[in-house]
Design a protein around this motif. Structure first.
Motif, short mmCIF file in Angstrom:
data_model
loop_
_atom_site.label_atom_id
_atom_site.label_comp_id
_atom_site.label_asym_id
_atom_site.label_seq_id
_atom_site.Cartn_x
_atom_site.Cartn_y
_atom_site.Cartn_z
N UNK A 404 -45.50 -28.59 -18.19
CA UNK A 404 -46.51 -28.18 -19.15
C UNK A 404 -46.70 -29.21 -20.28
N UNK A 405 -45.82 -30.17 -20.36
CA UNK A 405 -46.02 -31.26 -21.31
C UNK A 405 -47.29 -32.04 -20.97
N UNK A 406 -47.75 -31.89 -19.74
CA UNK A 406 -49.01 -32.51 -19.31
C UNK A 406 -50.12 -32.22 -20.30
N UNK A 407 -50.21 -30.96 -20.76
CA UNK A 407 -51.33 -30.54 -21.59
C UNK A 407 -51.28 -31.19 -22.97
N UNK A 408 -50.08 -31.36 -23.50
CA UNK A 408 -49.94 -32.08 -24.77
C UNK A 408 -50.40 -33.52 -24.62
N UNK A 409 -49.91 -34.17 -23.59
CA UNK A 409 -50.25 -35.57 -23.36
C UNK A 409 -51.74 -35.72 -23.08
N UNK A 410 -52.30 -34.78 -22.34
CA UNK A 410 -53.73 -34.85 -22.02
C UNK A 410 -54.56 -34.84 -23.31
N UNK A 411 -54.27 -33.87 -24.19
CA UNK A 411 -55.03 -33.76 -25.43
C UNK A 411 -54.84 -35.00 -26.30
N UNK A 412 -53.63 -35.51 -26.35
CA UNK A 412 -53.36 -36.71 -27.15
C UNK A 412 -54.16 -37.92 -26.64
N UNK A 413 -54.43 -37.95 -25.33
CA UNK A 413 -55.10 -39.10 -24.74
C UNK A 413 -56.61 -38.92 -24.59
N UNK A 414 -57.14 -37.75 -24.96
CA UNK A 414 -58.58 -37.55 -24.91
C UNK A 414 -59.23 -38.55 -25.87
N UNK A 415 -60.23 -39.32 -25.42
CA UNK A 415 -60.87 -40.34 -26.26
C UNK A 415 -61.46 -39.77 -27.54
N UNK A 416 -61.60 -40.63 -28.53
CA UNK A 416 -62.05 -40.23 -29.86
C UNK A 416 -63.48 -39.69 -29.88
N UNK A 417 -64.25 -39.99 -28.85
CA UNK A 417 -65.63 -39.50 -28.82
C UNK A 417 -65.77 -38.22 -27.99
N UNK A 418 -64.66 -37.50 -27.83
CA UNK A 418 -64.66 -36.24 -27.06
C UNK A 418 -64.10 -35.11 -27.91
N UNK A 419 -64.53 -33.89 -27.60
CA UNK A 419 -64.11 -32.69 -28.32
C UNK A 419 -63.27 -31.81 -27.40
N UNK A 420 -62.19 -31.23 -27.94
CA UNK A 420 -61.33 -30.33 -27.19
C UNK A 420 -61.49 -28.91 -27.73
N UNK A 421 -61.90 -28.00 -26.86
CA UNK A 421 -61.88 -26.57 -27.19
C UNK A 421 -60.61 -25.99 -26.56
N UNK A 422 -60.01 -25.04 -27.25
CA UNK A 422 -58.78 -24.46 -26.69
C UNK A 422 -58.71 -22.98 -27.02
N UNK A 423 -57.95 -22.26 -26.23
CA UNK A 423 -57.71 -20.85 -26.48
C UNK A 423 -56.46 -20.43 -25.73
N UNK A 439 -68.69 -36.36 -36.83
CA UNK A 439 -69.83 -35.92 -37.62
C UNK A 439 -69.62 -34.58 -38.30
N UNK A 440 -68.38 -34.32 -38.72
CA UNK A 440 -68.07 -33.06 -39.38
C UNK A 440 -67.64 -31.95 -38.45
N UNK A 441 -67.75 -32.17 -37.16
CA UNK A 441 -67.31 -31.18 -36.17
C UNK A 441 -65.87 -31.51 -35.78
N UNK A 442 -64.91 -30.60 -36.02
CA UNK A 442 -63.52 -30.89 -35.65
C UNK A 442 -63.41 -31.22 -34.17
N UNK A 443 -62.55 -32.18 -33.84
CA UNK A 443 -62.36 -32.54 -32.44
C UNK A 443 -61.48 -31.53 -31.71
N UNK A 444 -60.77 -30.69 -32.45
CA UNK A 444 -59.95 -29.63 -31.83
C UNK A 444 -60.44 -28.30 -32.38
N UNK A 445 -61.04 -27.49 -31.51
CA UNK A 445 -61.62 -26.22 -31.89
C UNK A 445 -60.85 -25.08 -31.24
N UNK A 446 -60.20 -24.24 -32.07
CA UNK A 446 -59.44 -23.10 -31.56
C UNK A 446 -60.38 -21.91 -31.42
#
Length: 542
Positions: A404-423, A439-446
């Motif tokens: 499950x450490x995969x998911x931490x590493x995945x999010x850490x490596x997502x490029x700066x021009x991408x947004x991560x939604x999570x739940x 542009x004011x939109x958080x890159x990590x949205x819970x």
């Protein structure tokens, strides 16, 4: 015992000596027996609907009983005895009603005429003899689809029970639960029939999550972006883990003015975004994560702990300040009855509490569909300008496996021009990462709890409408982790909606045969996760 209903099942096949989750063989047998009894009840409930007989008490009991068999909900064998006996009582009563209305009651399946043993030992023996509710003589692929259906129905039942508690019900949900379980007695159904029921399970779960969304937002308002402290305040304290918003509300009411701070743990973190909950001044912050450190966190917590609905690990043996509510139970753990949190409050006042304030930073919650769609114009503009290249929904359950450490590493490596939604609780692998904004939109949205997959779906549909395309055509990829039966129900909902190319991990369900997996791959493009680098390269095309 044999149990393969969760992701961590032994050797990727099934737990046969003791559950990896901590479930003992007697509890496994009693859960199988309760499911068998509910199958019998469902035969009469399904027949009753054909002649206009619908019993609200049977409906409520059905989802409560099934909810109690989910992973990590109830490990107390004594609490299954009244559930089994009540099921048999309701079955006899319903049978009489159906017969009086001219409905069918001549079922040959043993579940229809099940009679419980007189004592706990006898019930355990019956459960051992019966085993799982699927047809062990059927073709392996049919058995696989039956298990998928059973576990999906368990997930539906959990969400339906939450919604019912807050006054939201729809008989089509109960009707499908009864229809699906009754179908297990029909040996004439083929592969396509079972596949149809499995996909219908996803359809009904979507409706169930819609009900729960309406229940939560109707009672507590739509979540709003909220900054939640991860530290603590000096003073007495109670920690609430699980999922149940109603229990949290009642606790907040009863602790008001008593000098006790209430903290969330695990899946309760998103509750800080609800206006009608965040208004309580003593509802302070979030303590701990959800899985990998839970025992350590609970052992160190200097106050009372309230566990609502299914929680992550069995607490027995390392704390005496833990209380449970509703269906939740473990041997020796104290149970709150009738919504009276007095014993929890008394324990919190007895304990030392936190000796001083501590600042551990904050996280943001509250990005459910209303919050995200309120800035949809900025999101759309960001995509059109190229500022936002891709969206990733990295969501699902947490668990104990190292993979499950995969998911931490995945999010850490997502490029700066991408947004991560999570739940859901899988986010606790990375929920406190500071990813910045676009542009004011958080890159990590819970987006919220696991049931808030409904919000995520609504966000995706709204974006697809805005771009005049299908959800599968959006710059959106789903990278999901699963652990238990609610995740099965959500995955079936995504398949019902025709969403493709989902990446699933950390391992595939043990109850899916190679042939059934091939159907999912060919029709929906489901893929097992590989490595973060490989998956990101495949998704982003580089």
């Amino acid at each position: 015992m044999f149990c393969n209903q969760c992701e961590q099942t032994a050797k990727g096949v099934g737990c046969t000596v003791m559950g990896v989750c901590g479930k003992k063989p007697d509890v496994a047998a009693l859960q199988d027996l309760l499911l068998h009894a509910v199958k019998g009840l469902s035969l009469y409930a399904a027949a009753g609907r054909k002649v206009g007989v619908v019993d609200p008490e049977v409906n409520a009991f059905t989802v409560e009983a099934l909810f109690s068999t989910l992973t990590n909900v109830n490990f107390d064998p004594q609490r299954f005895v009244p559930l089994i006996k009540r099921c048999v009582e309701l079955t006899a009563r319903l049978k009489e009603k159906v017969a009086a209305a001219g409905g069918r009651t001549d079922f040959s399946d043993p579940a229809a005429s099940f009679q419980p043993a007189a004592d706990l030992a006898g019930l355990v023996k019956q459960g051992e003899e019966i085993g799982g509710a699927w047809d062990k003589t059927a073709d392996p692929d049919i058995q696989s689809l039956q298990q998928i259906l059973i576990y999906g129905i368990k997930g539906i039942s959990a969400y339906a029970d939450h919604a019912r508690i807050l006054g939201q019900e729809d008989d089509q949900v109960y009707a499908f639960v009864h229809e699906g379980l009754a179908a297990l007695a029909n040996k004439g159904l083929g592969l396509n029939d079972w596949l149809g029921l499995v996909l219908k399970c996803g359809e009904i779960n979507l409706r169930t999550m819609e009900l729960l969304d309406a229940a939560n937002t109707g009672a507590y308002g739509h979540p709003v972006p909220t900054e939640v402290p991860l530290g603590h305040k000096k003073g007495k304290c109670i920690l609430v883990s699980g999922h149940d918003l109603k229990d949290l509300e009642e606790l907040l009411k009863q602790t008001e003015g008593k000098g006790i701070y209430v903290y969330t743990h695990g899946e309760m973190l998103p509750t800080h975004g609800y206006p009608e909950l965040k208004k309580y001044k003593h509802f302070y912050g979030h303590y701990g994560t959800a899985w990998q450190n839970q025992k350590k966190e609970f052992a160190q917590f200097p106050g009372a702990i309230l566990m609502t609905t299914n929680c992550i690990q069995e607490p027995q043996g390392y704390q005496d300040n833990i209380f449970t509510t509703g269906l939740v139970g473990w041997p020796g753990v104290k149970h709150v009855k009738n919504g009276d949190f007095g014993p929890v409050i008394e324990k919190a006042l007895e304990m030392p509490g936190f000796a001083e304030d501590e600042d551990k930073g904050t996280v943001m919650v509250g990005f459910a569909r209303n919050a995200v769609l309120n800035v949809a114009d900025k999101v759309i503009a960001g995509v059109k300008s190229g500022a936002i290249r891709h969206f990733f929904l990295v969501a699902g359950c947490d668990g104990a496996k190292a993979g499950r450490n995969y998911y931490t590493e995945f999010v850490e490596k997502v490029p700066q021009d991408c947004v991560v939604l999570t739940l859901a609780c899988g986010k606790f692998r990375f929920f406190d990462k500071k990813l910045g904004d676009i542009g004011g939109i958080p890159r990590l949205l819970d987006v919220g709890q696991c049931n808030d997959a409904y919000s995520a779906i609504q966000i995706a549909v709204a974006l697809a409408n805005a771009f005049n395309c299908g959800v599968n055509d959006l710059p959106l990829s789903m990278v999901l982790s699963w652990y238990e039966q609610k995740a099965v129900a959500i995955l079936l909902t995504l398949l019902h909606l025709g969403i493709k190319n989902i990446r699933l991990g950390p391992s595939l369900p043990a109850f899916i045969t190679p042939n059934v997996l091939n159907v999912l791959v060919e029709n929906f493009g489901i893929k097992p996760i590989t490595t973060p680098d490989e998956d990101l390269a495949a998704i982003l095309g580089k």
